[in-house]
Design a protein around this motif. Structure first.
Motif, short mmCIF file in Angstrom:
data_model
loop_
_atom_site.label_atom_id
_atom_site.label_comp_id
_atom_site.label_asym_id
_atom_site.label_seq_id
_atom_site.Cartn_x
_atom_site.Cartn_y
_atom_site.Cartn_z
N ALA A 186 0.83 -1.21 0.00
CA ALA A 186 0.00 0.00 0.00
C ALA A 186 0.87 1.26 0.00
N GLY A 187 1.98 1.22 0.74
CA GLY A 187 2.88 2.37 0.76
C GLY A 187 3.48 2.66 -0.60
N LEU A 188 3.87 1.60 -1.31
CA LEU A 188 4.43 1.79 -2.66
C LEU A 188 3.36 2.29 -3.63
N MET A 189 2.13 1.81 -3.46
CA MET A 189 1.03 2.29 -4.29
C MET A 189 0.79 3.78 -4.06
N LEU A 190 0.80 4.17 -2.79
CA LEU A 190 0.58 5.58 -2.47
C LEU A 190 1.71 6.45 -3.00
N LEU A 191 2.94 5.97 -2.87
CA LEU A 191 4.09 6.71 -3.37
C LEU A 191 4.01 6.89 -4.88
N SER A 192 3.61 5.84 -5.59
CA SER A 192 3.53 5.93 -7.06
C SER A 192 2.43 6.88 -7.50
N ARG A 193 1.35 6.96 -6.70
CA ARG A 193 0.24 7.86 -7.07
C ARG A 193 0.59 9.31 -6.79
N LEU A 194 1.24 9.57 -5.66
CA LEU A 194 1.56 10.95 -5.27
C LEU A 194 2.83 11.47 -5.93
N GLY A 195 3.76 10.57 -6.24
CA GLY A 195 5.03 10.98 -6.82
C GLY A 195 6.00 11.56 -5.82
N SER A 196 5.66 11.49 -4.53
CA SER A 196 6.55 12.01 -3.49
C SER A 196 6.07 11.49 -2.14
N SER A 197 6.92 11.67 -1.15
CA SER A 197 6.54 11.35 0.23
C SER A 197 6.74 12.59 1.08
N SER A 198 5.74 12.91 1.87
CA SER A 198 5.79 14.12 2.70
C SER A 198 5.46 13.76 4.14
N PRO A 199 5.88 14.59 5.10
CA PRO A 199 5.44 14.37 6.49
C PRO A 199 3.91 14.34 6.56
N GLY A 200 3.38 13.33 7.19
CA GLY A 200 1.92 13.20 7.27
C GLY A 200 1.33 12.26 6.25
#
Length: 310
Positions: free
Chosen positions: A216-230
């Motif tokens: 799920a984390g990789l899916m979210l990263l691929s959708r957002l294109g970045s990782s941010s606090p929160g």
């Protein structure tokens, strides 16, 4: 209708959809529907693992924190030039290890799952901030296709979510592992006396929830294109828990349904989307999730009491 599985949930979903369509023309468009399904895919993957775990009487409040750590680690690895394959393997292995640690604590220390995993969730949120150094990390166009492209009009993320939900349903319905989960949730002591290796099953269940958190984390990263606090964290976790409880999985264990979970995920996604489209303040979104979770928990208890009287 009272005897039709998930009839009430379907009825509520239909009412919400109809009310939203009457309020705005933007809801029923293909682009919006695809967007909603893409957004709920991450929650669906988490909720699938949580359904299996809660059926066995367990709980993991750290899956959202696990997603946050996985997303942060994946972003840092990709931004520093590591390959996508290495990033995927490393992220899922770390997430699985986190799940196994939760399983070890819950199984061998007898600490309540709620307490143990809530502590882990708080710890993981801090770890994610440390990995990111409290700043957003972009991955550019890496993994963009996975998170945003479609095949035959269906987003890749939705396909992954459907596969995970389907496999979970098949495991719960047709395998010894699934039947053991129901037995452990129904009565752990009796399950142990009947020859089920309860400790091994619990470790496997928490390992699975960890692995699915990583996915799920990789899916979210691929959708957002970045990782941010929160990113990820407790808000995502509570949405997944709400979806599972709304879908009819018992908080006490012994009963769970993937179909109900899928409907719960879709309902919460539609409600959030509807609030955005009719320009209701985003502050009401956590209010709606909390209210729905409370109502579902109360309904669960009434259903359990009614079943006990039969």
């Amino acid at each position: 209708m009272l005897h039709v599985p998930h009839a009430g949930l379907v009825a509520v979903l239909v009412v919400v959809v109809v009310a939203t369509v009457l309020q705005t023309d933007s809801f029923a468009t293909q682009a919006n529907i695809v967007n909603v399904l893409r957004q709920v895919s991450v929650t669906a993957v988490i909720a699938a693992g949580l359904t299996l775990l809660m059926t066995a009487g367990g709980m993991d409040f750290s899956m959202g924190g696990n997603v946050a750590v996985t997303t942060a680690l994946g972003a840092q690895l990709l931004s520093h030039g590591h390959s996508t394959g290495f990033t995927v393997v490393a992220s899922i292995l770390l997430a699985t290890a986190i799940g196994l640690v939760n399983g070890l604590v819950v199984t061998f220390t007898k600490v309540a799952p709620f307490v143990a995993t809530l502590a882990t969730a708080t710890l993981l949120d801090g770890v994610a901030l440390l990995i990111l150094n409290s700043v957003s990390v972009s991955i550019g166009d890496k993994m963009f296709a996975f998170g945003n492209d479609k095949v035959l009009g269906v987003p890749y993320l939705l396909i992954v979510a459907i596969v995970v939900l389907l496999v979970t349903a098949l495991v719960m319905r047709f395998t010894v592992f699934g039947r053991d989960a129901f037995a452990i949730g129904g009565n752990e002591h009796v399950a142990r006396l009947s020859g089920i290796n309860v400790a091994a099953r619990k470790l496997a269940l928490y390992g699975i929830t960890g692995a699915l958190s990583g996915l799920a984390g990789l899916m979210l990263l691929s959708r957002l294109g970045s990782s941010s606090p929160g990113t990820g964290g407790l808000s995502l976790q509570l949405t997944a828990v709400a979806a599972v409880v709304i879908g009819g999985t018992s908080l006490a264990g012994g009963h769970g349904t993937v179909i109900g979970t899928a409907l719960g995920v879709v309902l919460l996604g539609v409600v959030a989307n509807a609030l955005n489209l009719i320009q209701v303040s985003s502050n009401f979104q956590p209010v709606s999730v909390g209210a729905v979770l409370l109502i579902a928990a109360i309904a669960n208890e009434f259903h359990k009491a009614r079943s006990a009287r039969r």
